[in-house]
Each structure stands twice: as C-alpha cells, then as structure tokens.
Write a protein that holds these residues in place. Structure first.
Motif, PDB file in Angstrom:
ATOM      1  N   GLU A 292      13.207 -26.191  76.251  1.00  0.00           N
ATOM      2  CA  GLU A 292      12.172 -27.239  76.256  1.00  0.00           C
ATOM      3  C   GLU A 292      11.138 -27.351  77.052  1.00  0.00           C
ATOM      4  OE1 GLU A 292      14.439 -31.096  76.640  1.00  0.00           O
ATOM      5  OE2 GLU A 292      15.282 -30.325  78.800  1.00  0.00           O
ATOM      6  N   ASP A 293      11.362 -26.832  78.277  1.00  0.00           N
ATOM      7  CA  ASP A 293      10.332 -26.548  79.173  1.00  0.00           C
ATOM      8  C   ASP A 293       9.560 -25.023  78.783  1.00  0.00           C
ATOM      9  OD1 ASP A 293       8.512 -25.877  81.431  1.00  0.00           O
ATOM     10  OD2 ASP A 293       9.943 -26.336  82.947  1.00  0.00           O
ATOM     11  N   ALA A 294       8.448 -25.193  78.339  1.00  0.00           N
ATOM     12  CA  ALA A 294       7.903 -23.999  77.646  1.00  0.00           C
ATOM     13  C   ALA A 294       7.514 -22.980  78.889  1.00  0.00           C
ATOM     14  CB  ALA A 294       6.583 -24.266  77.093  1.00  0.00           C
ATOM     15  N   ASN A 295       7.548 -23.265  80.028  1.00  0.00           N
ATOM     16  CA  ASN A 295       7.294 -22.219  81.086  1.00  0.00           C
ATOM     17  C   ASN A 295       8.558 -21.367  81.256  1.00  0.00           C
ATOM     18  OD1 ASN A 295       5.070 -22.791  83.046  1.00  0.00           O
ATOM     19  ND2 ASN A 295       5.992 -24.640  83.497  1.00  0.00           N
ATOM     20  N   LYS A 296       9.511 -21.406  80.504  1.00  0.00           N
ATOM     21  CA  LYS A 296      10.685 -20.496  80.448  1.00  0.00           C
ATOM     22  C   LYS A 296      10.503 -19.228  79.551  1.00  0.00           C
ATOM     23  CE  LYS A 296      13.979 -24.087  81.251  1.00  0.00           C
ATOM     24  NZ  LYS A 296      15.427 -24.924  80.704  1.00  0.00           N
ATOM     25  N   VAL A 297       9.375 -19.348  78.770  1.00  0.00           N
ATOM     26  CA  VAL A 297       9.119 -18.341  77.848  1.00  0.00           C
ATOM     27  C   VAL A 297       8.071 -17.344  78.524  1.00  0.00           C
ATOM     28  CG1 VAL A 297       8.218 -17.663  75.827  1.00  0.00           C
ATOM     29  CG2 VAL A 297       9.482 -19.710  75.918  1.00  0.00           C
ATOM     30  N   ALA A 298       8.144 -16.082  78.744  1.00  0.00           N
ATOM     31  CA  ALA A 298       7.388 -15.475  79.865  1.00  0.00           C
ATOM     32  C   ALA A 298       5.976 -15.076  79.105  1.00  0.00           C
ATOM     33  CB  ALA A 298       7.861 -14.210  79.738  1.00  0.00           C
ATOM     34  N   THR A 299       5.786 -14.981  77.876  1.00  0.00           N
ATOM     35  CA  THR A 299       4.700 -14.683  76.937  1.00  0.00           C
ATOM     36  C   THR A 299       3.623 -15.955  76.787  1.00  0.00           C
ATOM     37  OG1 THR A 299       5.828 -15.190  75.162  1.00  0.00           O
ATOM     38  CG2 THR A 299       5.646 -12.944  75.590  1.00  0.00           C
ATOM     39  N   GLN A 300       4.218 -17.128  77.244  1.00  0.00           N
ATOM     40  CA  GLN A 300       3.414 -18.228  77.383  1.00  0.00           C
ATOM     41  C   GLN A 300       2.859 -18.681  78.784  1.00  0.00           C
ATOM     42  OE1 GLN A 300       6.014 -20.196  73.350  1.00  0.00           O
ATOM     43  NE2 GLN A 300       5.767 -21.379  75.165  1.00  0.00           N
ATOM     44  N   THR A 301       3.164 -18.019  79.720  1.00  0.00           N
ATOM     45  CA  THR A 301       2.855 -18.427  81.079  1.00  0.00           C
ATOM     46  C   THR A 301       1.784 -17.472  81.682  1.00  0.00           C
ATOM     47  OG1 THR A 301       4.608 -16.864  82.017  1.00  0.00           O
ATOM     48  CG2 THR A 301       5.236 -19.003  81.592  1.00  0.00           C
ATOM     49  N   VAL A 302       1.147 -16.678  80.812  1.00  0.00           N
ATOM     50  CA  VAL A 302       0.099 -15.600  81.062  1.00  0.00           C
ATOM     51  C   VAL A 302      -1.225 -16.622  81.164  1.00  0.00           C
ATOM     52  CG1 VAL A 302      -1.177 -13.610  80.612  1.00  0.00           C
ATOM     53  CG2 VAL A 302       1.387 -13.847  80.157  1.00  0.00           C
ATOM     54  N   PRO A 303      -1.695 -16.481  82.357  1.00  0.00           N
ATOM     55  CA  PRO A 303      -3.126 -17.466  82.441  1.00  0.00           C
ATOM     56  C   PRO A 303      -4.138 -16.775  81.410  1.00  0.00           C
ATOM     57  CG  PRO A 303      -2.446 -16.571  84.633  1.00  0.00           C
ATOM     58  CD  PRO A 303      -1.428 -15.658  83.700  1.00  0.00           C
ATOM     59  N   GLY A 304      -4.908 -17.853  80.970  1.00  0.00           N
ATOM     60  CA  GLY A 304      -6.261 -17.448  80.169  1.00  0.00           C
ATOM     61  C   GLY A 304      -5.802 -17.482  78.496  1.00  0.00           C
ATOM     62  N   GLN A 305      -4.542 -17.988  78.286  1.00  0.00           N
ATOM     63  CA  GLN A 305      -4.247 -18.238  77.077  1.00  0.00           C
ATOM     64  C   GLN A 305      -3.915 -19.781  76.860  1.00  0.00           C
ATOM     65  OE1 GLN A 305      -0.877 -15.960  75.862  1.00  0.00           O
ATOM     66  NE2 GLN A 305       0.342 -16.574  77.450  1.00  0.00           N
ATOM     67  N   ILE A 306      -4.071 -20.087  75.509  1.00  0.00           N
ATOM     68  CA  ILE A 306      -3.665 -21.591  74.972  1.00  0.00           C
ATOM     69  C   ILE A 306      -2.406 -21.731  74.468  1.00  0.00           C
ATOM     70  CG2 ILE A 306      -4.959 -23.384  73.834  1.00  0.00           C
ATOM     71  CD1 ILE A 306      -6.826 -22.054  75.704  1.00  0.00           C
ATOM     72  N   VAL A 307      -1.713 -22.766  75.260  1.00  0.00           N
ATOM     73  CA  VAL A 307      -0.355 -23.265  74.636  1.00  0.00           C
ATOM     74  C   VAL A 307      -0.234 -24.614  73.929  1.00  0.00           C
ATOM     75  CG1 VAL A 307       2.071 -23.429  75.341  1.00  0.00           C
ATOM     76  CG2 VAL A 307       0.698 -21.666  76.285  1.00  0.00           C
TER      77      VAL A 307
ATOM     78  N   SER B 168       8.004 -28.893  72.882  1.00  0.00           N
ATOM     79  CA  SER B 168       8.581 -28.564  74.055  1.00  0.00           C
ATOM     80  C   SER B 168       7.400 -29.049  74.981  1.00  0.00           C
ATOM     81  CB  SER B 168       8.733 -27.081  74.221  1.00  0.00           C
ATOM     82  OG  SER B 168       9.816 -26.559  73.316  1.00  0.00           O
ATOM     83  N   TYR B 169       7.648 -28.986  76.196  1.00  0.00           N
ATOM     84  CA  TYR B 169       6.846 -29.694  77.261  1.00  0.00           C
ATOM     85  C   TYR B 169       6.503 -28.432  78.541  1.00  0.00           C
ATOM     86  CZ  TYR B 169      10.889 -30.632  79.738  1.00  0.00           C
ATOM     87  OH  TYR B 169      12.016 -30.512  80.209  1.00  0.00           O
ATOM     88  N   GLY B 170       5.516 -28.637  79.453  1.00  0.00           N
ATOM     89  CA  GLY B 170       5.642 -28.139  80.591  1.00  0.00           C
ATOM     90  C   GLY B 170       4.089 -27.853  81.106  1.00  0.00           C
ATOM     91  N   ALA B 171       4.230 -27.378  82.489  1.00  0.00           N
ATOM     92  CA  ALA B 171       2.724 -27.462  83.038  1.00  0.00           C
ATOM     93  C   ALA B 171       1.906 -26.200  82.648  1.00  0.00           C
ATOM     94  CB  ALA B 171       3.207 -26.973  84.665  1.00  0.00           C
TER      95      ALA B 171
END
Length: 536
Positions: free
Chosen positions: A313-328, A343-346
C-alpha cells in the motif's frame, strides 16, 4: 532476515527551471508572402462616412462582391489580379478607414472527438469517457483530466511515440490499428514484432493502450488521451513467468541515445510482494531516465481494505517505483477522494481519474469473445476497466501531449511541470496515509502522499510546457553508507533517530535512502525521512 527498505521523498524546486526566451514581436507579413496562406484577388475596404461603395469601386477599377453582414460600411471588392489587390492594399486610400487584401487562411476546426462512446449516453445510461471530459459532472466534483482545452489547441500527441509495456496490445483492434507502429513493437513471449494477445487471460494491455492512445475522431468506439500519437506495443509474458532480463530489455528497448525512438513508456504493473530487490531493472531505469524517455508507473492497487493485505500500500516498497526522475501515478475517484484501492507514498508524483466501486473507465477491449464484452452493441470495448492501471496510461497520454509542444521534455522536466500545474484535490484530506494532509514544502509546492502534487491537468501542463525550455543540469551527492549497529526499541514512538548532512547549496529535488534492517517482523517497522525544516 535482512530486509531492504527504500524511501523516496520528492520536492519540486522552481529554481530548477530555465526560462525559455520569448520571441520578439514582428510586423505582420503581407498575405502574399505568408506560408500556408492563399492570397486572393480581392480587397476588404472599410469606407469613410458618406462614400458611395459603387462609385468608389468603379473609380478604382474594382467591382463589388458583397458587403459585410455585420456592418454596412465595409465591402469585399474584386481586383483584376492577386498582384493588383496586394498593390492596392499597400497604397494609402483617403476615402477609406482601412484596406487589406483578402486571403484564404489555413484554418481548420479544432480537434474534437466524434467517437460514440466518448460522450455519455451511448449505450443508454453509459457514463462515457468521463475521465477525459466530465461533461455531466459525474460525482459532483468536476473530476477529469482537463484534456478538452488542450485538444482545442490541437494538442493531440501527434509525432510522439507511446509504448505500452504490458501483457499485450492488439494491433488489429479497429481503434488501435490507426496509431499502431508495427516497426517498433516487440513481443518477448514469441520473439516477434506482434504484441497481440494470445493467451485467454491476456487483454489488460489492450485496455491500457486505449486509455493512452486509442485513435480519436474516427467515428468509432473511444478516444485516447493522446488520440493522434503513435502506439508501440511491448508484450511481456506475465502469465508464463517473465524473467527479469525481459523487463530490463523492455525498459531499454528503443530508448537509448539522445533522441530515442520511444518518448514515453507506460508500466501498469508492479511486484506482488514488497521489498523485492531488482537491481537490473533499477539500473536500466537509471540509465534510460538519464537519456530522454519518460517512464510512467502505476502506483499499485494495494491500499489496505481493498480486498488485499495491503503489503504494497506504500508504493515506496516497490524498488522500480523509487527511481528518481520517473512518474508514479495514483488514482482518484469521481467523488474527489483517492480511489479505495490506490497505493500512496512519498514517491507519488501525480494522481489521475480512475474507477470507483460504482463507475469504471471506458476503453478498448480485446476483440471477440475473449474480452469483457461489457458494453451492449460495442463488444470490442469495455466500461469495466480501472485501477491505477488506468490512471497511469491517462497520465502517459497527457505527457505525450506535453512532449508534442515541448520536444525537450524528459522525466525530470515533466516532474517539475507536474508539480506546478497539477490541481489540489480533496483539500481537507487528513487521513493517516496522507501523513499530515496537504503541506507546502520549502519550494512553495503543495504535496500529499495520497495524491502527489495533485490531479493531472492537461490544459495547464501543456501551457506550462511551452513556457519553459528545460531544467538546470542534474547534480547528485551521496552520503555513503552510515552504519548504526543499534537495536530498534520495541513500542517506543521515538525509535532511533540519526541525522546526516548533505553538503550542497543546490535545492534538493529528490532523496533516496536505502535501509538494511534485520527484524523478525518487518510489518512492525516504520521509517521516516525528515527534512531540516521538519517536512516528513
């Protein structure tokens, strides 16, 4: 067991923008010399009071064609040739208030979809494509992607390639085929250029493709957010087990160099369990984002209470979605609240309209009996699609519009523009997932973990894309590994606190903190990154 926790905090900084230079005004060029304009052998004359149009025309070798319907002192008059009309318009005329040469201008009707499922009421009582333009204000909060004003400026994604990385894209679907790019599509399951669905379970990508890039204004079915963009299908074999190498290859495919063939890629998928360490995909994303291709990710449908355990539920737990410069991308329902599943997240960048428990998204569907067949009389379409799988391609399509008007757009640039152009929604949100509701960071930008920088606004985004020429050069800094060697106190809200310093005067856009923690129950561990000004 050692677990890998990843947290990303995004903060858009207006100081990172480089303003585009404004062009200086020039005097209008004669119609006869303007590109795309057909000068006519006639002039438009506004006569001074008391001047007879018949005598005026005869005495100057002109003949009357018609008066203006809006005023009686203005006449269209024929000259002997285009050259005579140009010469006469350039000559001072004492008996006229104004004279100009008439011309046929390169005017066309503004782009507007004529697709039957776009508007509400087809079939009977259908909602239409409300996520694109909510003409009936379904839900009561005017939730849509604000595409209509951008389309009215003829911004349709033309010239931009969108790739759908998914289980399939049906190349012969009547609403996808006109935009389909057979040369650059690829199928990692069968090793050929046809990404069309094969297995019974496939078709998710057909839905996704329609949201982003179905051909609009062709009189059938639906329209996509970028109706004149070029559609590339990248089929990944989700249902037969997809190796990490295939995902890495799809991320890199046609996306290298300073001018990649594919400008925007959509990923409406993610890991089914948290904290999967995927260094090959992450490395590929870092490489490609540093080039030009923009990557858009669905945040996930894992919010606790939506029929799952909420592991991601915290999207930060998915490694591919924490790479800077992309759009989540998160999802908002038509009631001005985050979708119950989103899901939510910083690391959330933006939110986009998608399905609720009572209303879905209308888009293309797998043809024949293998699709949802949810629309009477339109069996190649469905109104049952949704989730962040639909929100993401909506943003992908909108970014294609921005790329059309601003060829320099890349992931970093797009993120800055989204930060200043998105709409604050659900302004009273104070849910625990929001981590304090809407807060304004030190750059003056509002942010909420449920919505990112707000709801996508295609009108404002495309307008902003023309006002800026890019962002300042990226610089990075690394603190290195900081070892704690300390136990995490149990049932202690203070926990462990460590401070580290980043020695740079440059405003921070994004921060990535990688934590290696050994704990018997990872679900009982929380980690926060707090800025010097207290923004957590």
């Amino acid at each position: 067991m050692a677990l890998r926790f990843v947290a990303t905090v995004s903060a858009a900084v207006l100081a990172g923008f480089a303003l585009a230079q404004s062009s200086t005004a020039t005097r209008p060029t004669s119609f006869a010399f303007q590109k795309g304009v057909q000068a006519l052998p006639q002039v438009v004359v506004r006569l001074k009071p008391g001047i007879s149009p018949q005598l005026f025309a005869v005495s100057r070798g002109l003949s009357l064609i018609r008066p203006f319907a809006s005023r009686g002192d203005t006449w269209v008059m024929a000259a002997r040739s285009v050259a005579d009309a140009a010469a006469y318009a350039a000559t001072p005329e004492p008996d006229a208030e104004s004279v100009y040469q008439d011309a046929i201008l390169p005017i066309r009707l503004r782009w507007a979809p004529n697709d039957p499922l776009y508007s509400p009421g087809t079939p009977a009582n259908a909602a239409g494509q409300w996520h694109l333009r909510n003409v009936n204000n379904l839900g009561g909060f005017n939730i849509d992607a604000r595409l209509w004003p951008a389309w009215q400026r003829d911004i349709t994604g033309q010239g931009v390639r969108i790739a759908i990385c998914d289980d399939s894209v049906e190349k012969n679907h009547p609403d996808l085929a006109p935009n389909f790019d057979a040369v650059n599509s690829y199928d990692w399951a069968d090793g050929d250029a046809d990404p069309s669905p094969v297995l019974n379970a496939e078709g998710h990508g057909v839905n996704v493709a329609g949201v982003a890039a179905a051909r609009g204004n062709n009189g059938i079915g639906v329209t996509g957010a970028a109706p004149l963009s070029t559609l590339v299908g990248l089929r990944l074999p989700f249902y037969s087990g997809t190796a990490s190498s295939a995902f890495e290859d799809a991320i890199r495919y046609r996306s290298t160099g300073s001018n990649p063939i594919i400008q925007v890629k959509n990923h409406s998928y993610g890991f089914s369990i948290p904290y999967v360490d995927d260094p090959t995909e992450v490395a590929a994303l870092v490489d490609i984002i540093a080039a030009v291709t923009i990557h858009v990710w669905a945040a996930g449908n894992d919010r606790r209470g939506s029929g799952n355990l909420g592991q991601n539920e915290d999207a930060n737990k998915v490694a591919t979605q924490t790479v800077p410069g992309q759009i989540v991308v998160a999802a908002i329902a038509d009631n001005d609240r985050f979708a119950y599943y989103s899901s939510y997240g910083a690391n959330i960048t933006v939110t986009a309209p998608s399905s609720s428990s009572s209303r879905g998204i209308t888009t293309t569907d797998r043809t024949g009996s293998q699709g949802d067949n949810g629309l009477a009389g339109y069996l190649d379409y469905t109104n049952l699609f949704g989730g962040t799988s639909s929100a993401a391609p909506l943003v992908t399509g909108v970014l294609a519009l921005a790329k059309q008007v601003q060829p320099a757009l890349n992931g970093r640039f797009a993120k800055h523009l989204l930060a200043i152009s998105s709409d604050v929604v659900d302004s009273d949100d104070d849910t625990p997932a929001s981590d304090g509701g809407w807060r304004t960071n030190s750059a003056g930008i509002a942010f909420n973990q449920n919505y990112g920088f707000g709801m996508i606004n295609a009108d404002r985004l495309t307008a902003a894309a023309t006002r800026y020429s890019g962002v300042t050069a990226l610089t990075t800094t690394d603190t290195g590994t900081i070892s704690l060697n300390a136990s995490i106190p149990d049932n202690n809200p203070t926990g462990l606190v460590r401070t580290f310093t980043v020695n740079t005067a440059t405003p921070i856009e994004e921060a990535v903190v990688t934590l290696n923690i050994s704990h018997s129950q990872r679900g009982n561990v929380e980690a926060y990154l707090t800025s010097p000004r207290g923004y957590r």
